[in-house]
Motif scaffolding. Sequence first.
Motif, PDB file in Angstrom:
ATOM      1  N   GLY A   1      -6.733   2.027  -5.571  1.00 44.45           N
ATOM      2  CA  GLY A   1      -7.293   3.105  -6.381  1.00 44.45           C
ATOM      3  C   GLY A   1      -7.025   4.472  -5.773  1.00 44.45           C
ATOM      4  N   ILE A   2      -7.117   4.547  -4.455  1.00 45.95           N
ATOM      5  CA  ILE A   2      -6.870   5.818  -3.762  1.00 45.95           C
ATOM      6  C   ILE A   2      -5.393   6.216  -3.881  1.00 45.95           C
ATOM      7  CG2 ILE A   2      -6.850   6.938  -1.493  1.00 45.95           C
ATOM      8  CD1 ILE A   2      -9.348   5.149  -0.834  1.00 45.95           C
ATOM      9  N   ILE A   3      -4.486   5.234  -3.690  1.00 45.45           N
ATOM     10  CA  ILE A   3      -3.047   5.513  -3.821  1.00 45.45           C
ATOM     11  C   ILE A   3      -2.744   6.033  -5.232  1.00 45.45           C
ATOM     12  CG2 ILE A   3      -0.740   4.456  -3.886  1.00 45.45           C
ATOM     13  CD1 ILE A   3      -1.720   2.487  -1.702  1.00 45.45           C
ATOM     14  N   ALA A   4      -3.338   5.381  -6.245  1.00 46.48           N
ATOM     15  CA  ALA A   4      -3.123   5.817  -7.633  1.00 46.48           C
ATOM     16  C   ALA A   4      -3.719   7.201  -7.863  1.00 46.48           C
ATOM     17  CB  ALA A   4      -3.747   4.799  -8.589  1.00 46.48           C
ATOM     18  N   ALA A   5      -4.920   7.449  -7.299  1.00 47.13           N
ATOM     19  CA  ALA A   5      -5.619   8.729  -7.510  1.00 47.13           C
ATOM     20  C   ALA A   5      -4.854   9.912  -6.919  1.00 47.13           C
ATOM     21  CB  ALA A   5      -7.024   8.659  -6.912  1.00 47.13           C
ATOM     22  N   LEU A   6      -3.999   9.661  -5.927  1.00 43.12           N
ATOM     23  CA  LEU A   6      -3.213  10.754  -5.331  1.00 43.12           C
ATOM     24  C   LEU A   6      -2.354  11.455  -6.385  1.00 43.12           C
ATOM     25  CD1 LEU A   6      -2.062   9.148  -1.941  1.00 43.12           C
ATOM     26  CD2 LEU A   6      -3.944  10.744  -2.330  1.00 43.12           C
ATOM     27  N   LYS A   7      -1.997  10.729  -7.443  1.00 43.76           N
ATOM     28  CA  LYS A   7      -1.200  11.356  -8.511  1.00 43.76           C
ATOM     29  C   LYS A   7      -2.038  12.358  -9.301  1.00 43.76           C
ATOM     30  CE  LYS A   7       2.057   7.550  -8.935  1.00 43.76           C
ATOM     31  NZ  LYS A   7       2.517   6.396  -9.691  1.00 43.76           N
ATOM     32  N   LEU A   8      -3.363  12.224  -9.230  1.00 46.74           N
ATOM     33  CA  LEU A   8      -4.263  13.153  -9.914  1.00 46.74           C
ATOM     34  C   LEU A   8      -4.728  14.281  -9.002  1.00 46.74           C
ATOM     35  CD1 LEU A   8      -6.496  10.620 -11.889  1.00 46.74           C
ATOM     36  CD2 LEU A   8      -4.862  12.221 -12.877  1.00 46.74           C
ATOM     37  N   VAL A   9      -4.973  13.957  -7.717  1.00 43.95           N
ATOM     38  CA  VAL A   9      -5.536  14.967  -6.801  1.00 43.95           C
ATOM     39  C   VAL A   9      -4.460  15.637  -5.945  1.00 43.95           C
ATOM     40  CG1 VAL A   9      -7.798  13.866  -6.714  1.00 43.95           C
ATOM     41  CG2 VAL A   9      -6.095  13.256  -5.001  1.00 43.95           C
ATOM     42  N   GLY A  10      -3.290  15.016  -5.866  1.00 44.94           N
ATOM     43  CA  GLY A  10      -2.201  15.601  -5.087  1.00 44.94           C
ATOM     44  C   GLY A  10      -2.269  15.247  -3.617  1.00 44.94           C
ATOM     45  N   GLY A  11      -1.192  15.524  -2.919  1.00 44.57           N
ATOM     46  CA  GLY A  11      -1.126  15.278  -1.470  1.00 44.57           C
ATOM     47  C   GLY A  11      -0.829  13.829  -1.143  1.00 44.57           C
ATOM     48  N   SER A  12      -0.566  13.591   0.139  1.00 42.04           N
ATOM     49  CA  SER A  12      -0.349  12.219   0.614  1.00 42.04           C
ATOM     50  C   SER A  12      -1.670  11.685   1.162  1.00 42.04           C
ATOM     51  CB  SER A  12       0.712  12.201   1.713  1.00 42.04           C
ATOM     52  OG  SER A  12       0.195  12.842   2.874  1.00 42.04           O
ATOM     53  N   LEU A  13      -1.694  10.413   1.498  1.00 47.06           N
ATOM     54  CA  LEU A  13      -2.899   9.782   2.046  1.00 47.06           C
ATOM     55  C   LEU A  13      -3.377  10.533   3.288  1.00 47.06           C
ATOM     56  CD1 LEU A  13      -4.411   7.284   1.018  1.00 47.06           C
ATOM     57  CD2 LEU A  13      -3.182   5.925   2.717  1.00 47.06           C
ATOM     58  N   ALA A  14      -2.440  10.939   4.132  1.00 41.63           N
ATOM     59  CA  ALA A  14      -2.784  11.599   5.399  1.00 41.63           C
ATOM     60  C   ALA A  14      -3.347  13.012   5.203  1.00 41.63           C
ATOM     61  CB  ALA A  14      -1.550  11.649   6.298  1.00 41.63           C
ATOM     62  N   ASP A  15      -3.184  13.564   3.986  1.00 45.28           N
ATOM     63  CA  ASP A  15      -3.714  14.907   3.715  1.00 45.28           C
ATOM     64  C   ASP A  15      -5.212  14.875   3.394  1.00 45.28           C
ATOM     65  OD1 ASP A  15      -1.206  16.056   4.011  1.00 45.28           O
ATOM     66  OD2 ASP A  15      -0.688  15.719   1.897  1.00 45.28           O
TER      67      ASP A  15
ATOM     68  N   SER B   1      -1.948  -3.875  -2.670  1.00 47.94           N
ATOM     69  CA  SER B   1      -2.468  -2.557  -3.081  1.00 47.94           C
ATOM     70  C   SER B   1      -1.390  -1.732  -3.769  1.00 47.94           C
ATOM     71  CB  SER B   1      -2.981  -1.778  -1.862  1.00 47.94           C
ATOM     72  OG  SER B   1      -4.035  -2.453  -1.231  1.00 47.94           O
ATOM     73  N   GLU B   2      -0.209  -1.713  -3.172  1.00 51.36           N
ATOM     74  CA  GLU B   2       0.896  -0.908  -3.721  1.00 51.36           C
ATOM     75  C   GLU B   2       1.322  -1.434  -5.092  1.00 51.36           C
ATOM     76  OE1 GLU B   2       3.609  -1.249  -0.475  1.00 51.36           O
ATOM     77  OE2 GLU B   2       2.414   0.068   0.818  1.00 51.36           O
ATOM     78  N   ALA B   3       1.342  -2.777  -5.241  1.00 54.22           N
ATOM     79  CA  ALA B   3       1.741  -3.368  -6.525  1.00 54.22           C
ATOM     80  C   ALA B   3       0.730  -3.016  -7.617  1.00 54.22           C
ATOM     81  CB  ALA B   3       1.854  -4.889  -6.390  1.00 54.22           C
ATOM     82  N   LEU B   4      -0.564  -3.054  -7.285  1.00 52.66           N
ATOM     83  CA  LEU B   4      -1.592  -2.717  -8.276  1.00 52.66           C
ATOM     84  C   LEU B   4      -1.519  -1.244  -8.665  1.00 52.66           C
ATOM     85  CD1 LEU B   4      -4.090  -3.333  -9.993  1.00 52.66           C
ATOM     86  CD2 LEU B   4      -5.498  -3.092  -7.932  1.00 52.66           C
ATOM     87  N   ALA B   5      -1.388  -0.364  -7.675  1.00 45.78           N
ATOM     88  CA  ALA B   5      -1.312   1.077  -7.950  1.00 45.78           C
ATOM     89  C   ALA B   5      -0.121   1.403  -8.857  1.00 45.78           C
ATOM     90  CB  ALA B   5      -1.204   1.862  -6.644  1.00 45.78           C
ATOM     91  N   ALA B   6       0.974   0.660  -8.693  1.00 47.21           N
ATOM     92  CA  ALA B   6       2.188   0.915  -9.489  1.00 47.21           C
ATOM     93  C   ALA B   6       2.003   0.539 -10.960  1.00 47.21           C
ATOM     94  CB  ALA B   6       3.363   0.123  -8.902  1.00 47.21           C
TER      95      ALA B   6
ATOM     96  N   GLY C   1      -8.570   9.537 -16.943  1.00 48.43           N
ATOM     97  CA  GLY C   1      -9.291   9.577 -15.672  1.00 48.43           C
ATOM     98  C   GLY C   1      -9.335   8.237 -14.959  1.00 48.43           C
ATOM     99  N   LEU C   2      -8.567   7.265 -15.462  1.00 50.60           N
ATOM    100  CA  LEU C   2      -8.560   5.922 -14.859  1.00 50.60           C
ATOM    101  C   LEU C   2      -7.621   5.861 -13.661  1.00 50.60           C
ATOM    102  CD1 LEU C   2      -8.404   3.565 -17.972  1.00 50.60           C
ATOM    103  CD2 LEU C   2     -10.136   3.456 -16.188  1.00 50.60           C
ATOM    104  N   ILE C   3      -8.061   5.188 -12.601  1.00 52.04           N
ATOM    105  CA  ILE C   3      -7.176   4.974 -11.447  1.00 52.04           C
ATOM    106  C   ILE C   3      -6.855   3.489 -11.271  1.00 52.04           C
ATOM    107  CG2 ILE C   3      -7.748   7.105 -10.227  1.00 52.04           C
ATOM    108  CD1 ILE C   3      -9.760   5.509  -8.550  1.00 52.04           C
ATOM    109  N   TYR C   4      -7.281   2.690 -12.263  1.00 52.21           N
ATOM    110  CA  TYR C   4      -6.937   1.269 -12.313  1.00 52.21           C
ATOM    111  C   TYR C   4      -6.424   0.961 -13.714  1.00 52.21           C
ATOM    112  CZ  TYR C   4      -9.456   0.793  -7.930  1.00 52.21           C
ATOM    113  OH  TYR C   4      -9.864   0.939  -6.627  1.00 52.21           O
ATOM    114  N   PRO C   5      -5.482   0.018 -13.840  1.00 56.50           N
ATOM    115  CA  PRO C   5      -4.992  -0.349 -15.172  1.00 56.50           C
ATOM    116  C   PRO C   5      -6.048  -1.170 -15.910  1.00 56.50           C
ATOM    117  CG  PRO C   5      -3.998  -1.759 -13.497  1.00 56.50           C
ATOM    118  CD  PRO C   5      -4.826  -0.751 -12.764  1.00 56.50           C
TER     119      PRO C   5
END
Length: 593
Positions: free
Chosen positions: A319-333, A522-527, A537-541
Amino acid sequence: MDKTMKEMRNGTGDSVMDVEGKSGFGGGVEDVYGEDSATEDQPVTPWTVSVASGYTLLRDPRHNKGLAFNGKERDAHYLRGLLPPSVLSQELQERKLMHNLRQYKVPLQRYMAMMDLQERNERLFYKLLIDNVEELLPVVYTPTVGEACQKYGSIFRHPQGLYISLKEKGKILEVLKNWPEKSIQVIVVTDGERILGLGDLGCQGMGIPVGKLSLYTALGGVRPSACLPITIDVGTNNEQLLKDEFYIGLRHKRATGQEYAELLDEFMSAVKQNYGEKVLIQFEDFANHNAFELLSRYRSSHLVFNDDIQGTASVVLSGIIAALKLVGGSLADHTFLFLGAGEAGTGIAELIALEMSKQTKAPLEQTRKKIWLVDSKGLIVSFRRELLQHFKKPWAHDHEPVKGLLDAVKAIKPTVLIGSSGVGKTFTKEVVQAMASFNEKPLILALSNPTSQSECTAEEAYAWSEGRAIFASGSPFDAVEYGGKVFVPGQANNAYIFPGLGLGLIISGAIRVHDDMLLAASEALAAQVTRENFDKGLIYPPFSNIRKISAHIAANVAAKAYDLGLASRLPRPKDLVKYAESCMYSPIYRSYR
């Protein structure tokens, strides 16, 4: 694939017949060791199955089709007169049952109706669940399964799964042999000490393994006969249950220490001896102290997975990986703050740190510093280190002491707030407003189950953040209208991950679970999250696509197993997604002749 169908009477009065298996899923898993490990009981020509006939056939949930038996089948298998003359298709049966289920206003009544159906007609149960997954998931799993466990003694009708208690110590292998299925691929086991957010429900925790395994089949395509729910009963510390005349478990306080460890050790050895190296053992709803200990003790010798630690972590990371497309930045940011430092909280934190380390090539010790945890005593900081439980120590960073969550939010200024404490209503208006004051789009994950224990509701998160929050929860919430816009809250449900993960382990013949497999899931689900989902506003399919999602997760997990040299099923299939789909159980009725 047409088959010549034969029928004859055998000495027991049973009917031996070939079964037409046009499920639409060809292929399957062939095991070089000669084990029956196809996920679907795939059609092979010729294949014969001994199935009881007549009245006994109607009482066999795996082969019973109710009014869907046609005239020829009724004649061939001695059913004439045992059923009313009408013949109904599986689709019509499904429509009728959904109509009936919707008449029930009490969720527990729906749960009991679904359990009755599972005991009566297995394929129709799974067809219903697969085709109506978004509507029925909250019935067969959270939140309704929590109430079902609380009242399990009162609603207990038919034993499902195996009950292994202290009385069976020294005889666990014999008990496993009592289970009629010999080819088991997935075991979900609980000791009932920490059922959802409801605490110690003892032997009545069986509702959880039963529910989880129905999802392994419906969402991940693992055939029902390959699934085994187990409850280990070592007693309960729940006084209310000990006094309840309908309680179905041992009536004494929980065994601990050496007695507990010896029973679990015997259980793990017996499972491996009886079912082999490749059976997946999923630990479910064990208390923190046992959950970490069991995972640590057996992860190097068995194929084990703890859904509360690893499954929750994987779905939240996705969910966090997917949400980055909405909030911007990388995980480390981003900076993360957790309320709750138990098995779920620390498991999620560790997986986020691992993914961050993988992306940035920074050491794990460094990426952990972007993640802060609050427990019942306040922010976990370095001066508390000596008094902390071992699983909390990696999260004790340098900072002055901070008591409450609101003060921690103000001090740390996180971009992501995650609740995993099991305590409801802890994300107060002040906490959410503080998050919104220094984040354009605060990411708020209220993960505690059931709904009553959620840290805040979807409506509160959107209203208190003036419609800017990106919100997901552990239990389902309805869509919310705020400021003329409709927000659809996502559900960080482990059911997104564990069925696909389990399927991936099975189709690759994996012998161990590696953290990289969780990252791959996690990566497969986010994709799988689309632009259309993000717009709501969904971060899960949506769960309506869950079988397709599970196939992609399984393929990613299997690929990682092959890459790590942990797969035993060779050669590696060329197209793992198609292969995963071909191995999935289909609930469509077979034709009998």
